[in-house]
Design a protein around this motif. Sequence first.
Motif, short mmCIF file in Angstrom:
data_model
loop_
_atom_site.label_atom_id
_atom_site.label_comp_id
_atom_site.label_asym_id
_atom_site.label_seq_id
_atom_site.Cartn_x
_atom_site.Cartn_y
_atom_site.Cartn_z
N GLN A 296 0.83 -1.20 0.00
CA GLN A 296 0.00 0.00 0.00
C GLN A 296 0.87 1.26 0.00
N ARG A 297 1.82 1.30 -0.90
CA ARG A 297 2.68 2.47 -1.00
C ARG A 297 2.60 3.05 -2.41
N ASP A 298 2.86 4.33 -2.52
CA ASP A 298 2.88 4.99 -3.81
C ASP A 298 4.14 4.60 -4.58
N SER A 299 4.04 4.62 -5.89
CA SER A 299 5.21 4.39 -6.73
C SER A 299 4.97 5.07 -8.06
N ARG A 300 6.05 5.37 -8.76
CA ARG A 300 5.88 6.03 -10.04
C ARG A 300 5.22 5.09 -11.05
N GLY A 301 5.39 3.77 -10.84
CA GLY A 301 4.72 2.83 -11.72
C GLY A 301 3.21 2.90 -11.58
N LEU A 302 2.72 2.90 -10.34
CA LEU A 302 1.28 3.00 -10.12
C LEU A 302 0.75 4.33 -10.63
N GLU A 303 1.53 5.39 -10.41
CA GLU A 303 1.09 6.71 -10.88
C GLU A 303 1.00 6.75 -12.40
N ALA A 304 1.96 6.09 -13.08
CA ALA A 304 1.95 6.08 -14.54
C ALA A 304 0.78 5.26 -15.09
N LEU A 305 0.41 4.19 -14.38
CA LEU A 305 -0.67 3.32 -14.86
C LEU A 305 -2.06 3.85 -14.53
N ALA A 306 -2.15 4.70 -13.50
CA ALA A 306 -3.46 5.16 -13.03
C ALA A 306 -4.20 5.90 -14.15
N PRO A 307 -5.47 5.58 -14.34
CA PRO A 307 -6.24 6.26 -15.40
C PRO A 307 -6.47 7.73 -15.06
N HIS A 308 -6.46 8.57 -16.09
CA HIS A 308 -6.71 9.99 -15.87
C HIS A 308 -8.19 10.32 -15.97
N ARG A 309 -8.91 9.56 -16.77
CA ARG A 309 -10.36 9.73 -16.86
C ARG A 309 -10.96 8.37 -17.18
N LEU A 310 -11.88 7.94 -16.36
CA LEU A 310 -12.46 6.61 -16.54
C LEU A 310 -13.95 6.66 -16.24
N VAL A 311 -14.74 6.12 -17.15
CA VAL A 311 -16.18 5.96 -16.93
C VAL A 311 -16.45 4.47 -16.75
N VAL A 312 -17.06 4.10 -15.64
CA VAL A 312 -17.41 2.71 -15.35
C VAL A 312 -18.93 2.60 -15.39
N TRP A 313 -19.42 1.68 -16.21
CA TRP A 313 -20.87 1.52 -16.32
C TRP A 313 -21.19 0.08 -16.67
N THR A 314 -22.37 -0.17 -17.21
CA THR A 314 -22.85 -1.54 -17.37
C THR A 314 -22.00 -2.38 -18.31
N GLY B 57 -36.93 4.61 -1.87
CA GLY B 57 -37.57 4.47 -3.16
C GLY B 57 -36.70 3.66 -4.10
N PRO B 58 -37.18 3.41 -5.33
CA PRO B 58 -36.37 2.67 -6.30
C PRO B 58 -35.01 3.32 -6.52
N VAL B 59 -34.00 2.47 -6.77
CA VAL B 59 -32.62 2.93 -6.93
C VAL B 59 -32.14 2.52 -8.32
N VAL B 60 -31.46 3.43 -9.00
CA VAL B 60 -30.91 3.16 -10.33
C VAL B 60 -29.39 3.12 -10.24
N ALA B 61 -28.81 2.03 -10.75
CA ALA B 61 -27.35 1.90 -10.84
C ALA B 61 -26.94 2.30 -12.25
N GLY B 62 -26.42 3.51 -12.37
CA GLY B 62 -26.07 4.03 -13.69
C GLY B 62 -24.59 3.95 -13.96
N ALA B 63 -23.93 5.10 -14.00
CA ALA B 63 -22.51 5.15 -14.34
C ALA B 63 -21.78 6.04 -13.35
N VAL B 64 -20.48 5.80 -13.22
CA VAL B 64 -19.61 6.60 -12.36
C VAL B 64 -18.40 7.02 -13.17
N LYS B 65 -17.98 8.27 -13.00
CA LYS B 65 -16.79 8.78 -13.69
C LYS B 65 -15.74 9.18 -12.66
N PHE B 66 -14.52 8.70 -12.89
CA PHE B 66 -13.38 9.07 -12.06
C PHE B 66 -12.52 10.02 -12.89
#
Length: 648
Positions: free
Chosen positions: A493-511, A625-634
């Motif tokens: 659980q430590r930071d590294s330049r490898g993890l930083e380089a691989l981390a997405p800059h913009r990501l949409v997660v959906w169905t 009430g009813p719940v909708v699982a849509g999309a999330v953006k990071f």
Amino acid sequence: MTLPFHSDRAKTSALCALAGLWLLGACAGRLQASTPPAAPAARAPYNIVLITPDQVRATMLHTYGNAWPDTPNIDRLARQGTLFLRAYSAGSWTTPSFATILTGLFPTVHGMTLPPYESCGKYITRPMTFGKIPPVPGFLRLSPHKPVLSEMLQAHGFTTAADVANCWAIWDLATRGWNTFKFYAGYQLRVPGHPHGVSPYYLTAPGTTRWAQNWIRQHDQQRFFLWVHYMEPHSPYNAPARYDLFKTPEDYPGLNERNHKDSVLLHALAKMGNPRAIQRLKELYAAKILYMDHYVGKLIHTIRALGLRKNTIVIFLSDHGQLVYSHPRHFNTDDHRSLYDTDQHVPLIMWGAGIPAGKRVNAIVGQYDIVPTVLNLEHLPVPKYLDGKSLRPLLTGQKRQVHRYVYGEETAIQPQYSIRTPRYKLIESLRSGKIQCFNDLRDPAEKHNICGLIPEVAARLKAALDRHIQAMIRQAKSYPDWRNNLSLAVLQQRDSRGLEALAPHRLVVWTHSGSAFQLTGRQWSLARGDQNYGGLAYWTRPGPATQWNIWRFDTPFTGWYDIYIWNGGTGNPRQKLATDADYTVRFKGGSLSYPVNQNLHQGRWNLLGRFYDPISVELTNLANGPVVAGAVKFQRLQALSRRGPRRP
């Protein structure tokens, strides 16, 4: 087209020139490590052909007991060679598995356990397609201090070649010991030669086979090592219609994965637990296995026709299996991001010179055993640092087992480790501390967690797994460039330049996000409409948190992210939704929950908050009430000081 290199030293020199001065130190070490010994050993007796179809779950093959006759050529290979009944993947997906197959090291030790730089996009795929080195930073590649099988054999006079159709299999190994290298971009992007009007997921097995056949014909008088990697039967299961032989009238026979709309509908139904949709996907999976089997048969025929069986060993092995919605509570997906045996149990067959015919081996073995086995069969020295063991004693009958334990690991999505004996298996999820135990002889589908029924066995396996993890950490840190090891960075659980380089800059997660979108519970319904992201979402009625959803990603998010949610609808514009839908954001330092009125700001992105090192976003039906699982953006932010999560 092939890479214009004729030695590993030449490849390394070119890589160093491209990488720039900041990589000179690493390149110098690479050049030294790859220099062949001055006096190579005596000529090895056998050619080696490593055939690796992608994403083959052992129990989906007729060879391994599946009722469908989907592998006639592989069946013949097994009858005439040795079938390993209990071979297991060291990882749960492509990159860590192939790095293990070709190094003989545990994934945590070799470190290649997270998705490629730029997610195998055009920056990697296009250069390799045209025979060039992909511009991947050196600290993200497999360490030059960890030799691969091609380099080991090349140093002993072998001519080596890789014929690969999956970027995820080769991105970190493209410069490592190949005299000739061929890459087919059948999945990542359109390139010259891509069939006109065909989806990006076009079938590369014909080209892969032709190239391998021609290469063998040109080198049949040399001692060679050839790696042939088929992208098939990897999803989508889009084999030509003539291979779709296993469909039944009751399991959506009109739907297939050659059509994008059909594929979306099948997976949407499967995520909701529809057994007919799940069965149809298995039928299509079997069809693509049959398609792959056809081309494996053509390749084996070429080896026979050239008279090479007398001096060639063929090893048939897959990188991982496939869930196909088999464990819906934790991985309700078709994908492969778990340590269940649907992902880990893979086929392994050896055939050819010196290999017993008709032999069936019931010992537990791992992918890290391939390198020592090949070296042992070739009468070459086996390095002591390897984590695997030679399987030759199993082939000769000298031993019934070579391992007390076999291990697996998963770094992406949620870090997990597994340990197994011939009877029992234990899986530990490091982030939650959850332990699962299975009796794989009585419960091969691994549906029943029996840790409470076998406390002494569970304690013994847990202690052995703890020792194994600590030993891997020590081993990984024995390499001079251990700080670039991505597995260690996640494990510690430590930071590294490898993890930083691989981390997405913009990501949409959906169905449609595969393993990144986890839907759990059987009370969800499909929601269509323009207000939903991509026109599709899931919704459920309120209840006691029995229905839930998670948005997450393979590679850890590092740094600051703004997290947005997309409020959608049920498809009925008059239906009122929950005013207190409970979104929980988990991050490295803890978690925060946010009540959201889903009736507001529908059909657009809404900022939920700003978080440092987020892990996931979760939503349940504990609402009014009813719940909708849509999309999330990071959405990643740059150059922010660490002030902690806040509300918008």
